[in-house]
Design a protein around this motif. Structure first.
Motif, PDB file in Angstrom:
ATOM      1  N   PHE A  26      -4.848   0.304 -23.017  1.00 30.11           N
ATOM      2  CA  PHE A  26      -5.697   0.708 -21.897  1.00 30.11           C
ATOM      3  C   PHE A  26      -4.860   0.475 -20.645  1.00 30.11           C
ATOM      4  N   LYS A  27      -4.234   1.520 -20.165  1.00 32.38           N
ATOM      5  CA  LYS A  27      -3.345   1.431 -19.003  1.00 32.38           C
ATOM      6  C   LYS A  27      -4.020   2.055 -17.790  1.00 32.38           C
ATOM      7  N   ILE A  28      -3.874   1.383 -16.661  1.00 33.61           N
ATOM      8  CA  ILE A  28      -4.412   1.863 -15.391  1.00 33.61           C
ATOM      9  C   ILE A  28      -3.226   2.242 -14.516  1.00 33.61           C
ATOM     10  N   LEU A  29      -3.224   3.472 -14.060  1.00 28.20           N
ATOM     11  CA  LEU A  29      -2.131   3.997 -13.238  1.00 28.20           C
ATOM     12  C   LEU A  29      -2.652   4.286 -11.834  1.00 28.20           C
ATOM     13  N   VAL A  30      -1.856   3.949 -10.834  1.00 24.27           N
ATOM     14  CA  VAL A  30      -2.251   4.130  -9.437  1.00 24.27           C
ATOM     15  C   VAL A  30      -1.237   5.060  -8.760  1.00 24.27           C
ATOM     16  N   PRO A  31      -1.608   6.332  -8.551  1.00 28.11           N
ATOM     17  CA  PRO A  31      -0.692   7.255  -7.875  1.00 28.11           C
ATOM     18  C   PRO A  31      -0.352   6.763  -6.467  1.00 28.11           C
ATOM     19  N   GLN A  32       0.911   6.785  -6.127  1.00 25.23           N
ATOM     20  CA  GLN A  32       1.351   6.263  -4.833  1.00 25.23           C
ATOM     21  C   GLN A  32       0.934   7.145  -3.666  1.00 25.23           C
ATOM     22  N   ASN A  33       0.816   8.441  -3.877  1.00 30.75           N
ATOM     23  CA  ASN A  33       0.521   9.352  -2.771  1.00 30.75           C
ATOM     24  C   ASN A  33      -0.922   9.840  -2.756  1.00 30.75           C
ATOM     25  N   GLU A  34      -1.787   9.214  -3.564  1.00 26.23           N
ATOM     26  CA  GLU A  34      -3.196   9.596  -3.598  1.00 26.23           C
ATOM     27  C   GLU A  34      -4.019   8.309  -3.502  1.00 26.23           C
ATOM     28  N   ALA A  35      -4.359   7.928  -2.293  1.00 23.24           N
ATOM     29  CA  ALA A  35      -4.950   6.616  -2.030  1.00 23.24           C
ATOM     30  C   ALA A  35      -6.291   6.384  -2.715  1.00 23.24           C
ATOM     31  N   ASP A  36      -7.007   7.426  -3.067  1.00 28.60           N
ATOM     32  CA  ASP A  36      -8.336   7.270  -3.657  1.00 28.60           C
ATOM     33  C   ASP A  36      -8.389   7.773  -5.099  1.00 28.60           C
TER      34      ASP A  36
END
Length: 101
Positions: free
Chosen positions: A41-51
């Motif tokens: 279960f991996k959570i990824l946070v796009p750097q250029n999409e703040a929301d």
């Protein structure tokens, strides 16, 4: 059928991503600890999409995924998100993807 992967995208309300991540990280930990057949279960946070938050989940087969989808932890994270108006729209997940042999 073999392993099943889910790739999803979640759009949070403006400025609410960090708050949602707290709930989502707890959900991921609960899922891995208490749901047999939940392999990753991996959570990824796009750097250029703040929301935006992206998810990669891996299950041993469709049965563990269905148990996850309808289980207590999923209901809890959905309830938390509803009560605090965190999400702009619900998670959009692609159809389950079977891993190539």
């Amino acid at each position: 059928m073999g392993k099943l992967a889910i790739v999803g995208t979640v759009k949070t309300a403006p400025g609410k991503r960090d708050e949602y991540l707290k709930h989502l990280k707890a959900h991921a930990q609960r899922s891995l600890a208490t749901e047999p057949g939940t392999l990753e279960f991996k959570i990824l946070v796009p750097q250029n999409e703040a929301d935006t938050v992206m998810l990669y989940e891996l299950y041993a087969s469709t049965e563990p995924f269905e148990a996850h989808r309808t289980g207590a932890s999923m209901q809890e994270v959905k309830r938390d998100a509803r009560h605090s108006s965190i999400l702009r729209r619900p998670c959009s997940a692609g159809a389950g993807l079977a891993l190539a042999a």
